[in-house]
Design a protein around this motif. Structure first.
Motif: not given
Length: 73
Positions: A2-4, A42, A44, A47
């Motif tokens: 998860k990244k913003k 945001t 998700d 990976d």
């Protein structure tokens, strides 16, 4: 993962909603949120495919809002 990300030049809430809907439909994306108020994305996503997915996200955003930029650090 998860990244913003910060969004620059996102001009309307309707465009943010369209982006969010389109991003959620991408393969490998578990969840996404595009906030017009905070100018943030945001996401998700898987990976192992995150960088590849982000390239698709950028294309989707450019299609909806050509002036909008996603700031990737």
């Amino acid at each position: 993962m998860k990244k913003k990300f910060k969004l620059v030049d996102l001009d309307c809430a309707n465009c943010a909603a369209k982006m969010e809907t389109a991003i959620k439909k991408l393969s490998g994306v578990n969840d996404a949120n595009v906030s017009f108020m905070t100018q943030k994305l945001t996401i998700d996503a898987d990976d192992e495919r995150f960088d590849e997915i982000m390239q698709e996200v950028i294309k989707v955003c450019k299609k909806v809002e050509p002036d909008c930029q996603i700031i990737i650090k």
